[in-house]
Structure formats: C-alpha cells, structure tokens
Design an enzyme around this catalytic site. Structure first.
Site, PDB file in Angstrom:
ATOM      1  N   GLN A   1       0.814  -1.217   0.000  1.00  0.00           N
ATOM      2  CA  GLN A   1       0.000   0.000   0.000  1.00  0.00           C
ATOM      3  C   GLN A   1       0.843   1.261   0.000  1.00  0.00           C
ATOM      4  O   GLN A   1       2.048   1.217   0.260  1.00  0.00           O
ATOM      5  CB  GLN A   1      -0.908   0.001   1.228  1.00  0.00           C
ATOM      6  CG  GLN A   1      -0.159  -0.070   2.555  1.00  0.00           C
ATOM      7  CD  GLN A   1      -1.104  -0.287   3.728  1.00  0.00           C
ATOM      8  OE1 GLN A   1      -1.363   0.647   4.472  1.00  0.00           O
ATOM      9  NE2 GLN A   1      -1.603  -1.508   3.892  1.00  0.00           N
TER      10      GLN A   1
ATOM     11  N   ARG B   1      -4.144   0.656  -2.239  1.00  0.00           N
ATOM     12  CA  ARG B   1      -3.502  -0.658  -2.243  1.00  0.00           C
ATOM     13  C   ARG B   1      -2.914  -0.983  -3.605  1.00  0.00           C
ATOM     14  O   ARG B   1      -3.497  -0.662  -4.638  1.00  0.00           O
ATOM     15  CB  ARG B   1      -4.506  -1.726  -1.811  1.00  0.00           C
ATOM     16  CG  ARG B   1      -4.960  -1.531  -0.367  1.00  0.00           C
ATOM     17  CD  ARG B   1      -6.064  -2.492   0.042  1.00  0.00           C
ATOM     18  NE  ARG B   1      -6.416  -2.254   1.447  1.00  0.00           N
ATOM     19  CZ  ARG B   1      -7.287  -1.352   1.855  1.00  0.00           C
ATOM     20  NH1 ARG B   1      -7.910  -0.598   0.954  1.00  0.00           N
ATOM     21  NH2 ARG B   1      -7.544  -1.187   3.129  1.00  0.00           N
TER      22      ARG B   1
ATOM     23  N   HIS C   1       0.191   5.754   1.017  1.00  0.00           N
ATOM     24  CA  HIS C   1      -0.684   6.749   1.606  1.00  0.00           C
ATOM     25  C   HIS C   1      -0.489   8.078   0.882  1.00  0.00           C
ATOM     26  O   HIS C   1       0.621   8.405   0.462  1.00  0.00           O
ATOM     27  CB  HIS C   1      -0.376   6.936   3.090  1.00  0.00           C
ATOM     28  CG  HIS C   1      -0.429   5.666   3.870  1.00  0.00           C
ATOM     29  ND1 HIS C   1      -1.543   4.864   3.909  1.00  0.00           N
ATOM     30  CD2 HIS C   1       0.505   5.052   4.646  1.00  0.00           C
ATOM     31  CE1 HIS C   1      -1.296   3.812   4.678  1.00  0.00           C
ATOM     32  NE2 HIS C   1      -0.066   3.902   5.123  1.00  0.00           N
TER      33      HIS C   1
ATOM     34  N   GLU D   1       3.438   7.434   8.943  1.00  0.00           N
ATOM     35  CA  GLU D   1       3.448   6.512  10.079  1.00  0.00           C
ATOM     36  C   GLU D   1       4.862   6.065  10.413  1.00  0.00           C
ATOM     37  O   GLU D   1       5.785   6.151   9.589  1.00  0.00           O
ATOM     38  CB  GLU D   1       2.551   5.301   9.806  1.00  0.00           C
ATOM     39  CG  GLU D   1       2.945   4.481   8.598  1.00  0.00           C
ATOM     40  CD  GLU D   1       1.874   3.462   8.221  1.00  0.00           C
ATOM     41  OE1 GLU D   1       0.666   3.791   8.290  1.00  0.00           O
ATOM     42  OE2 GLU D   1       2.236   2.336   7.846  1.00  0.00           O
TER      43      GLU D   1
ATOM     44  N   HIS E   1       4.787   0.171   0.623  1.00  0.00           N
ATOM     45  CA  HIS E   1       5.309  -0.601   1.751  1.00  0.00           C
ATOM     46  C   HIS E   1       4.326  -1.699   2.130  1.00  0.00           C
ATOM     47  O   HIS E   1       3.146  -1.674   1.748  1.00  0.00           O
ATOM     48  CB  HIS E   1       5.558   0.306   2.959  1.00  0.00           C
ATOM     49  CG  HIS E   1       4.329   0.972   3.493  1.00  0.00           C
ATOM     50  ND1 HIS E   1       3.835   2.141   2.940  1.00  0.00           N
ATOM     51  CD2 HIS E   1       3.474   0.648   4.494  1.00  0.00           C
ATOM     52  CE1 HIS E   1       2.743   2.509   3.584  1.00  0.00           C
ATOM     53  NE2 HIS E   1       2.491   1.614   4.544  1.00  0.00           N
TER      54      HIS E   1
END
Length: 397
Positions: free
Chosen positions: A96, A281, A98, A133, A262
């Site tokens: 995926q 995804r 972001h 993240e 990642h």
C-alpha cells in the site's frame, strides 16, 4: 491521568498469541492484529471518570483545550491528531501507499462531491488527512519499504530466470528510474490475470529455490516466497520484488512518508500515525485496487529504507521524524529507583511494553503493568518510575 481500556482489532493477518502475551491474557484462538490507543472514531480508547466508561474522543470533545492544550488545539483542532497502536503481524499486510495532505484533501472532496458512500469498498479517501506513520519493532520485524534502485530490481528479477519477467528486466535497464518503475508497476497491475498468476507462480518457485542459497538476498527471496504462499497468483507478489526488504531488530524503527509503497510482513511492533484511514492498495489483498489513482499517488523513486534508532534527550529516547502530528519516544528504566519527569506541554499516551512502571502526578498515581497504557492530558505534570520500558506517544508541536 486516565488508565485506558483499548480495543483489539481482529484482522485476518494478525497473530493469535502476540497481543495476548503482551497483555497477559489467554489467547482466544482468533487473530488479534492491532491494539488501538487513542481517540480514533473507529475504536476509541475508553476512560472511567466515575460515571462508567467514556470514549476518550468524547472526553476530549467535552473539553478540547483542557485535554489537548492550546498549541495542539490551535494547530489541529479539537481532536487528538495521532493514533497509537500495537501491531502484531503473523501474515503479510497489503502492499500500500498513503497520500500526502494535499492529495488527501482533493481526493476526499472529489469523492464527497460524487456521492461515494463512506463505507463503499471502492472508496479511497475516507477522510481529508494524510497518514504518515512510524513502526518500531518490539520483536524482530520484517517489512518491505520503498523501491529498490532500478538496476538492483532488474538484477533481482533476472536472477529468477522466468521468461515472462524478462520484458520488465529490459524496461528497468533501458529507461530512467522514475519512468522504468512507473511502466513496470503499471504493466504488472494491468496484466492479464491468468498470465500474471502463472508468472507469479514461476517467480515464487524460483524464490523458494534461491532462499536456500547463501547470499545477500537470501532473506529477501524467502520473504517473497512467503508472500506467494499467502497470495498465490497476486500481481503484488512481483510488485513486492521491486521493493526493499527490511528486517528491524527490537528498538529499531521505520518512518513511512507519503507515496512510499510498503507492506509489513511479520512481527510485533508499536505504530504511530496521523489520524487517518486513507490507504491505496497495490496488491496482496482481496480488497479494491484503484490502479489509476494508485499510480497518481506513488512516488516512483528509489529510496533507501533508513532504519531509525532513537537519540537520547534527557533520558528520553526519541525517534525523530519530520511530522508535527506525532512523536514517538521511549523510556528504558533499568532499576527500581530510575525516575523520569515526563514533558507536559502536549497530550500523550504512555504504554508499558515491558516490566512495570508507576506514573505519578500531584493528585494521582497509576501503576502500569506490561501492555497497560494511560492518557495524560496537556499540562499535567507527571513523573515515571519503575523497572521496564515505556513508550510515549505525543504531538511534536
């Protein structure tokens, strides 16, 4: 200060034992993938203020400045800007990426205008926020992070000696990095499913063989073969081979910024992120893959997965990232007499990952055993003592 009661999310890729072992409870036999700590509306932590359980999100909404402090409230509004988790992977998560903040805002506004239901399986942007993240290993932790340099990726694919992969190898050799990576990923995700399933099966068999041969890529081959066992025929198996394979040791971390492909493969870690659900995804999933939007978001550049190790600031071991919404640090208390004063300017969640600790303020005292956590509002002066490891999640403003 409040002791937190947290929700465990039972995703299929989760470990049946890791989170129960951390919490000191009996396994249920079902996968337990993520322990959520924070005020995310999907599963907010609960606090007890004497009148029964109250969602932390509701407590913050009732007194935003008292819980968040003026600086955080002014910068992010009346919400806790991060989500803190324990993540326990026993099988690979989806491959995926972001979006960045501008992409998230534009994508969310577009889907809202088009009337795409928020719970629709093809919805990409459930909110208008980005989702950088950080994952920090509690055990040995494997993942995939960022593209390999194009020639390194070409060499890895060539080593599998699969005829149907040779056109991708040629592209990676012949074109500039960004163009080559884009063309190969586009071709993989757009290929005929039957033909791609056969290619993935042949590549997986080759990776299984090479995983038994000593060499610098032995562990990577083993990881790719494992992916194929979990997701046979998925084009994401080949896409994963374009990415760096990373193994973290306990205490090491990875920061994942916008646009970087990642996947987490296995292990137990603590994860902190901006408060968002936005995921696009690339594969290794039965869920929706929006290829055109994905290709718009992915950063097609090779990145070295920089493994982060904490730097010490007055006894607090900090993992530095360029993100305002969160900061992760830890306190390693080696003797019962160890004492740390906790910075009080911002709201924070403290998680005892090992041993035990006592959190004291002028008016309260909380004992945290392994797996237990607490919310400390902005402005609350507190001191930590004990013998163990305590992670601190807070805001970096």
């Amino acid at each position: 200060m409040d002791r937190l009661a947290n929700t465990v999310r039972p995703y299929a890729w989760g470990s049946t034992t890791a989170i129960p072992q951390l919490l000191g409870v009996e396994p249920t036999g079902e996968p337990q993938a993520e322990l959520w700590m924070g005020a995310h509306p999907g599963a907010p932590s609960r606090v007890d203020r004497g009148a029964g359980p109250l969602a932390l999100s509701e407590a913050i909404a009732a007194d935003p400045e008292g819980h968040l402090g003026k600086a955080v409230l002014d910068r992010f509004g009346p919400r806790l800007p991060f989500l803190f988790k324990v993540l326990a992977a026993d099988a690979p998560l989806s491959l995926q990426v972001h979006p960045d903040l501008a992409q998230a805002r534009a994508g969310h506004a577009d889907e809202e205008e088009r009337g795409v239901p928020i719970d629709a399986p093809h919805r990409n942007y459930k909110d208008a926020n980005h989702k950088p993240e950080l994952i920090c290993a509690l055990t040995t932790f494997e993942g995939l992070c960022g593209f390999r340099p194009e020639r390194e990726a070409a060499g890895l694919l060539a080593s599998l000696d699969v005829d149907s992969l040779k056109p991708y190898v040629d592209i990676l050799h012949a074109q500039p990095e960004a163009d080559a990576l884009r063309e190969v990923l586009t071709a993989l995700l757009s290929a005929d499913p039957v033909a791609m399933a056969e290619t993935a099966a042949q590549a997986a068999a080759a990776a299984e063989r090479l995983a038994d041969v000593d060499g610098p890529l032995q562990n990577a081959y083993a990881a790719y073969a494992s992916l194929a066992r979990h997701y046979p025929g998925d084009p994401g198996v080949i896409a994963a081979m374009l990415l760096n394979h990373v193994t973290l040791q306990p205490g090491e971390a990875l920061f994942l910024s916008a646009g970087v492909p990642h996947a987490y493969l296995r292990g137990l870690g603590v994860e902190i992120m901006a408060n968002s659900d936005n995921v696009l995804r690339c594969g290794l999933t039965p869920k929706h893959v929006d290829v055109p939007e994905l290709l718009r978001i992915v950063r097609f550049e090779a990145t070295e997965p920089g493994v982060l190790r904490p730097g010490s600031v007055e006894g607090e071991e900090r993992y530095e990232t360029p993100i305002e919404e969160f900061r992760l640090s830890r306190y390693v208390l080696t003797e019962e007499g160890d004492r740390r004063r906790i910075p009080s300017r911002t709201p924070q969640i403290l998680l005892c990952s090992e041993g035990s600790a006592v959190l004291r303020s002028a008016t309260d005292e909380l004992r945290l055993g392994q797996g237990e956590s607490a919310f400390v509002p902005a402005g609350e002066e507190a001191v930590l003592t004990g013998k163990g490891t305590v992670f601190r999640a807070t805001v970096a403003v």
